[in-house]
Design an enzyme around this catalytic site. Structure first.
Site, PDB file in Angstrom:
ATOM      1  N   CYS A   1      47.292  67.564  14.602  1.00 22.61           N
ATOM      2  CA  CYS A   1      48.389  67.629  13.410  1.00 22.61           C
ATOM      3  C   CYS A   1      49.327  68.251  13.589  1.00 22.61           C
ATOM      4  O   CYS A   1      48.943  69.601  14.370  1.00 22.61           O
ATOM      5  CB  CYS A   1      47.682  67.697  12.030  1.00 22.61           C
ATOM      6  SG  CYS A   1      46.157  66.497  11.991  1.00 22.61           S
TER       7      CYS A   1
ATOM      8  N   ARG B   1      50.963  67.389  21.017  1.00 23.21           N
ATOM      9  CA  ARG B   1      49.677  68.078  20.814  1.00 23.21           C
ATOM     10  C   ARG B   1      48.569  67.047  20.476  1.00 23.21           C
ATOM     11  O   ARG B   1      47.128  67.102  20.178  1.00 23.21           O
ATOM     12  CB  ARG B   1      49.563  68.441  19.570  1.00 23.21           C
ATOM     13  CG  ARG B   1      50.524  69.978  19.339  1.00 23.21           C
ATOM     14  CD  ARG B   1      50.805  70.353  17.688  1.00 23.21           C
ATOM     15  NE  ARG B   1      50.496  70.873  17.627  1.00 23.21           N
ATOM     16  CZ  ARG B   1      49.929  72.370  16.917  1.00 23.21           C
ATOM     17  NH1 ARG B   1      50.693  73.095  17.668  1.00 23.21           N
ATOM     18  NH2 ARG B   1      49.278  72.787  16.304  1.00 23.21           N
TER      19      ARG B   1
ATOM     20  N   TRP C   1      46.422  63.189  13.344  1.00 24.44           N
ATOM     21  CA  TRP C   1      45.367  63.306  14.190  1.00 24.44           C
ATOM     22  C   TRP C   1      44.085  62.732  13.191  1.00 24.44           C
ATOM     23  O   TRP C   1      43.115  63.682  12.694  1.00 24.44           O
ATOM     24  CB  TRP C   1      44.635  64.256  15.232  1.00 24.44           C
ATOM     25  CG  TRP C   1      44.644  64.313  16.501  1.00 24.44           C
ATOM     26  CD1 TRP C   1      44.444  63.666  17.628  1.00 24.44           C
ATOM     27  CD2 TRP C   1      42.306  64.184  16.062  1.00 24.44           C
ATOM     28  NE1 TRP C   1      42.890  63.350  18.221  1.00 24.44           N
ATOM     29  CE2 TRP C   1      42.139  63.585  17.658  1.00 24.44           C
ATOM     30  CE3 TRP C   1      41.620  64.544  15.287  1.00 24.44           C
ATOM     31  CZ2 TRP C   1      40.880  63.581  17.871  1.00 24.44           C
ATOM     32  CZ3 TRP C   1      39.823  65.034  15.574  1.00 24.44           C
ATOM     33  CH2 TRP C   1      39.757  64.832  16.609  1.00 24.44           C
TER      34      TRP C   1
ATOM     35  N   ASN D   1      47.601  69.760   7.680  1.00 27.10           N
ATOM     36  CA  ASN D   1      47.298  69.897   9.102  1.00 27.10           C
ATOM     37  C   ASN D   1      45.332  70.715   8.598  1.00 27.10           C
ATOM     38  O   ASN D   1      45.460  71.784   7.961  1.00 27.10           O
ATOM     39  CB  ASN D   1      47.770  70.764   9.663  1.00 27.10           C
ATOM     40  CG  ASN D   1      48.565  70.837  10.381  1.00 27.10           C
ATOM     41  OD1 ASN D   1      48.848  69.020  10.391  1.00 27.10           O
ATOM     42  ND2 ASN D   1      49.148  71.584  11.356  1.00 27.10           N
ATOM     43  N   GLY D   2      44.504  70.375   9.096  1.00 22.36           N
ATOM     44  CA  GLY D   2      43.117  71.015   8.742  1.00 22.36           C
ATOM     45  C   GLY D   2      42.177  70.200   7.948  1.00 22.36           C
ATOM     46  O   GLY D   2      42.327  69.332   8.358  1.00 22.36           O
TER      47      GLY D   2
ATOM     48  N   GLU E   1      34.822  70.314  35.837  1.00 24.53           N
ATOM     49  CA  GLU E   1      36.414  69.575  36.122  1.00 24.53           C
ATOM     50  C   GLU E   1      37.302  68.657  36.128  1.00 24.53           C
ATOM     51  O   GLU E   1      37.409  68.250  35.853  1.00 24.53           O
ATOM     52  CB  GLU E   1      37.152  71.187  35.971  1.00 24.53           C
ATOM     53  CG  GLU E   1      38.373  71.101  35.921  1.00 24.53           C
ATOM     54  CD  GLU E   1      39.129  71.405  34.348  1.00 24.53           C
ATOM     55  OE1 GLU E   1      38.124  71.346  33.968  1.00 24.53           O
ATOM     56  OE2 GLU E   1      40.131  70.443  33.844  1.00 24.53           O
TER      57      GLU E   1
ATOM     58  N   LYS F   1      38.776  65.420  33.708  1.00 24.21           N
ATOM     59  CA  LYS F   1      39.470  65.413  34.252  1.00 24.21           C
ATOM     60  C   LYS F   1      39.903  63.603  34.141  1.00 24.21           C
ATOM     61  O   LYS F   1      41.347  63.064  33.693  1.00 24.21           O
ATOM     62  CB  LYS F   1      41.052  66.414  35.373  1.00 24.21           C
ATOM     63  CG  LYS F   1      41.404  66.720  35.924  1.00 24.21           C
ATOM     64  CD  LYS F   1      42.468  67.592  34.328  1.00 24.21           C
ATOM     65  CE  LYS F   1      41.547  68.079  33.728  1.00 24.21           C
ATOM     66  NZ  LYS F   1      41.595  69.295  32.315  1.00 24.21           N
TER      67      LYS F   1
ATOM     68  N   GLU G   1      39.110  61.487  30.101  1.00 20.83           N
ATOM     69  CA  GLU G   1      39.993  61.980  29.906  1.00 20.83           C
ATOM     70  C   GLU G   1      41.612  60.977  29.809  1.00 20.83           C
ATOM     71  O   GLU G   1      42.168  60.896  28.748  1.00 20.83           O
ATOM     72  CB  GLU G   1      40.169  63.473  29.617  1.00 20.83           C
ATOM     73  CG  GLU G   1      40.971  63.998  29.997  1.00 20.83           C
ATOM     74  CD  GLU G   1      41.423  66.207  29.655  1.00 20.83           C
ATOM     75  OE1 GLU G   1      41.439  66.210  28.717  1.00 20.83           O
ATOM     76  OE2 GLU G   1      41.332  66.705  30.880  1.00 20.83           O
TER      77      GLU G   1
ATOM     78  N   HIS H   1      16.626  64.223  40.320  1.00 18.43           N
ATOM     79  CA  HIS H   1      16.228  64.387  39.163  1.00 18.43           C
ATOM     80  C   HIS H   1      16.385  63.386  38.301  1.00 18.43           C
ATOM     81  O   HIS H   1      16.094  63.888  37.389  1.00 18.43           O
ATOM     82  CB  HIS H   1      15.937  65.649  39.038  1.00 18.43           C
ATOM     83  CG  HIS H   1      16.199  66.643  40.171  1.00 18.43           C
ATOM     84  ND1 HIS H   1      14.685  67.135  40.632  1.00 18.43           N
ATOM     85  CD2 HIS H   1      16.244  67.923  40.951  1.00 18.43           C
ATOM     86  CE1 HIS H   1      13.958  67.634  41.237  1.00 18.43           C
ATOM     87  NE2 HIS H   1      15.507  68.257  41.649  1.00 18.43           N
TER      88      HIS H   1
ATOM     89  N   LYS I   1      45.784  67.853  21.878  1.00 16.50           N
ATOM     90  CA  LYS I   1      45.700  69.301  22.913  1.00 16.50           C
ATOM     91  C   LYS I   1      45.576  70.116  22.363  1.00 16.50           C
ATOM     92  O   LYS I   1      44.362  71.121  23.133  1.00 16.50           O
ATOM     93  CB  LYS I   1      47.531  69.747  23.189  1.00 16.50           C
ATOM     94  CG  LYS I   1      48.185  70.764  23.882  1.00 16.50           C
ATOM     95  CD  LYS I   1      48.038  70.193  25.185  1.00 16.50           C
ATOM     96  CE  LYS I   1      47.642  71.533  27.123  1.00 16.50           C
ATOM     97  NZ  LYS I   1      46.876  71.353  27.480  1.00 16.50           N
TER      98      LYS I   1
HETATM   99  C1  F6R Z   1      41.262  69.247  28.922  1.00 13.43           C
HETATM  100  C2  F6R Z   1      40.961  69.727  27.405  1.00 13.43           C
HETATM  101  C3  F6R Z   1      40.100  70.749  26.560  1.00 13.43           C
HETATM  102  C4  F6R Z   1      40.710  72.072  25.843  1.00 13.43           C
HETATM  103  C5  F6R Z   1      39.645  73.045  24.968  1.00 13.43           C
HETATM  104  C6  F6R Z   1      40.152  73.806  24.879  1.00 13.43           C
HETATM  105  O1  F6R Z   1      41.906  69.088  29.872  1.00 13.43           O
HETATM  106  O2  F6R Z   1      42.593  70.645  27.988  1.00 13.43           O
HETATM  107  O3  F6R Z   1      39.328  70.332  27.259  1.00 13.43           O
HETATM  108  O4  F6R Z   1      40.291  72.354  27.148  1.00 13.43           O
HETATM  109  O5  F6R Z   1      40.089  71.920  24.463  1.00 13.43           O
HETATM  110  O6  F6R Z   1      41.505  74.014  24.862  1.00 13.43           O
HETATM  111  P1  F6R Z   1      41.460  75.224  24.549  1.00 13.43           P
HETATM  112  O7  F6R Z   1      41.699  76.137  25.785  1.00 13.43           O
HETATM  113  O8  F6R Z   1      43.152  75.465  24.009  1.00 13.43           O
HETATM  114  O9  F6R Z   1      40.607  76.551  23.443  1.00 13.43           O
END
Ligand code: F6R
Length: 600
Positions: free
Chosen positions: A2, A27, A73, A99-100, A477, A481, A484, A500, A595
């Site tokens: 949010c 965000r 959100w 927010n929260g 990773e 990527k 997501e 396994h 984000k």
């Molecule tokens: C994936 C991504 C998330 C963040 C995670 C932690 O592309 O961006 O997995 O890495 O939400 O966020 P931060 O690094 O801001 O603590």
């Protein structure tokens, strides 16, 4: 997650708020709304979906120069128009964005608001109804606001309008970020300075459990107990060009392209006048006097942490554990006598990581945050901070922050090793320079990556990533990527672990992206590829110069093997990007994701 904006001044508040919300889109959100106040009262516009949808719902004939806005959100209640913020009290005197998460909202509803008919399914609505209840009992708005805040448990950033009070926005925060921006005959509020940077670069940081009364000509900060506070503004050092897409179709592509420059910038930022890598001596002391390091992180930052452990252990000899932050706080392992906690977080706001920081501080342990956002919650609350210098990362999928995290972790490990009298066996500055060039060659190989994405991922339901040692972590990773942003079910596995269990999932044509950059395990990973190929998989091998074999899909330039993740991740990012494009996915704003994950 949010986002909040607010404006009080002389311009058209609607447009300022809508533009501000557009800057917070990155965000992640699923509905949005604004409320503006004029002499006729407060008018609310809200809509499910994007800001563009909200723009369609706004009546531009309503003139106002005070207002608040919100991107939601969903946590409590579906993402729909009713649950979208702003929320209003029943008689519509008070209007609020939040927010929260209010953890005790059921109790508040039961104990104070049993006779109030709620309009929405949100935890937020109880706040505005509570304020209205106390105001109805004769309290001033400020008193009703403060009294309500003392009853709330959980996290919040709040902006409140009172239809009976012209030109005032009441603001408060607890655990969730919120800033007040200062201007000439206007003031603003924002979850992130970026939202209001076009109006001001002067911001005041709010502390937990304070209230701020924002007016056109001034800002008053008070504790909940009514004690006045003074705080100097800081200058938000963000370049507008950093937050514009420019000619790029997506922020993600822009941020992928920025990675060579980011690595070079980090090296410079951590070099002293003699071009030697340097780290704040207080951080080196904390690290070198620790008997164990605990890396705490989530998502992509956790994946960087897995590689950071290798750097720190191999270079300094200090044992390191890596933990997912949402697990650690609630299932804490046995701790040694003098641990140092290293929080890795692009945003510095991740609530899962913050709950760990709060707990380990209570236990009296030392902490270091590695973050892209100076002044973020994790940065402010930890003992020490190392900055990533990656510039704002706006695409939800993290790319340049990950490579920045690896570069900073390598520098931290290298400098700490030197301070401990250990020889890491290579010149880190020189090798990072070679890495930056190698990253450049990969971001330049877009056509090849697009072709790989098309060949292997155009129609698939799922995809596996395999690797060993560093390549295993990069595979994790790569899988994150891909899933997501393209919604392809993707998983990363250690090559040796396939047999396994996971190999049962291999079907005719299943794409398996295998990384082969580590000489010591090159034959092993090649063996794993043969195992899946024999069962019908469609392997795509990405190897490194010197280790390549006939038929490899792509060969990376040779770099130091320890630093190879900074380079091998680039094809992962680009393949995911093109797979998502091919599937018409919203690359920068993938569904359900945020984000900055500010709720636990
Ligand atoms: C994936 C991504 C998330 C963040 C995670 C932690 O592309 O961006 O997995 O890495 O939400 O966020 P931060 O690094 O801001 O603590």
């Amino acid at each position: 997650m949010c986002g909040i904006v607010g404006y009080i001044g002389e311009q058209d508040a609607k447009e300022v708020l809508l533009k501000g919300l557009e800057r917070l889109e990155y965000r992640g959100y699923d509905s949005a709304g604004i409320a503006v106040r004029n002499d006729e009262g407060v008018t609310v516009f809200k809509e499910k979906g994007r800001i563009a949808d909200l723009r369609g719902a706004v009546d531009y004939a309503v003139e106002a120069s005070t207002g608040i806005g919100h991107t939601r959100w969903a946590t409590h209640g579906k993402p729909n128009k009713v649950n979208a913020h702003p929320h209003q009290s029943t008689a519509e005197r008070f209007t609020l964005v939040h927010n929260g998460v209010i953890e005790n909202y059921h109790h508040i509803q039961r104990d104070y608001l049993a006779d109030v008919e709620m309009q929405s399914d949100t935890d937020t609505e109880i706040i505005v109804q509570l304020i209205a209840k106390f105001a109805g009992e004769g309290m001033t708005t400020k008193e009703a606001f403060c009294k309500s805040l003392t009853l709330l448990e959980g996290s919040y950033a709040i902006a409140l309008l009172d239809a009976e009070e012209a030109e005032t926005i009441y603001v408060a925060k607890n655990k969730s970020p919120l800033l007040v921006g200062l201007g000439e005959r206007f003031n603003v509020i924002a979850s992130d300075a970026m939202a209001m940077l076009q109006l001001t670069d002067q911001f005041v940081e709010l502390m937990d459990k304070e209230i701020v009364i924002v007016r056109k000509d001034g800002v008053e900060i008070e504790t909940l107990a009514g004690e006045g506070m003074r705080r100097e503004p800081f200058t938000a050092e963000i370049d507008m060009s950093d937050i514009e897409k420019g000619t790029y179709p997506h922020y993600m592509l822009k941020e992928i392209d920025e990675q060579p420059a980011v690595v070079r910038k980090i090296v410079q930022a951590y070099q002293d006048d003699n071009d030697q890598l340097t780290i704040d001596p207080a951080i080196l002391d904390a690290l070198n006097s620790a008997d164990r390091l605990h890396i705490i992180a989530a998502g992509t930052s956790y994946h960087a942490g897995l590689i950071g452990k290798e750097y720190l252990e191999k270079m300094t000899g200090i044992p390191v554990e890596v933990h997912i932050s949402s697990e650690f706080g609630y299932n804490m392992p046995l701790l040694s006598e003098k641990p140092l906690f290293i929080f890795i977080s692009q945003s510095g706001e991740t609530a899962d990581s913050r709950q760990v920081l709060v707990k380990i501080k209570e236990l009296g342990h030392a902490s270091l945050t590695i973050t892209n956002v100076g002044g973020s919650t994790l940065s402010r609350e930890a003992d020490h901070t190392l900055l990533l210098h990656a510039g704002p990362e706006i695409a939800v999928a993290s790319t340049k922050a990950y490579t920045a995290q690896l570069a900073v972790l390598a520098i931290l490990a290298g400098v700490a090793a030197k301070a401990r009298g250990k020889d890491i066996g290579f010149d880190l500055v020189q090798e990072l320079g070679i890495v930056a060039n190698a990253i450049q060659s990969q971001v330049d190989a877009k056509e090849e990556m697009e072709a790989i994405a098309h060949q292997y991922l155009a129609t698939t339901r799922n995809c596996f990533f395999i690797g060993r040692v560093f390549d295993y972590f990069v595979g994790l990773e790569g899988a994150l990527k891909l899933k997501e942003i393209s919604y392809i079910q993707a998983e990363g596995f250690a090559g040796g672990e396939l047999k396994h269990g996971t190999i049962a999932l291999i079907e005719e044509g299943t794409p398996v992206i295998a990384l082969a950059t580590q000489e010591a395990v090159n034959l092993n990973i090649r063996g794993n590829v043969k195992e899946v190929a024999a069962r019908g998989a469609n392997p795509c091998i990405i190897s490194m110069e010197g280790l390549q074999e006939q038929g490899d899909a792509h060969v990376l330039p040779k770099v130091n093997e320890m630093l190879s993740p900074l380079v091998s991740v680039i094809p992962m990012q680009l393949i995911s990007y093109y797979a998502a494009l091919h599937r018409d996915c919203d690359v920068d704003k993938p569904r359900n994701l945020a984000k900055s994950v500010t709720v636990e």
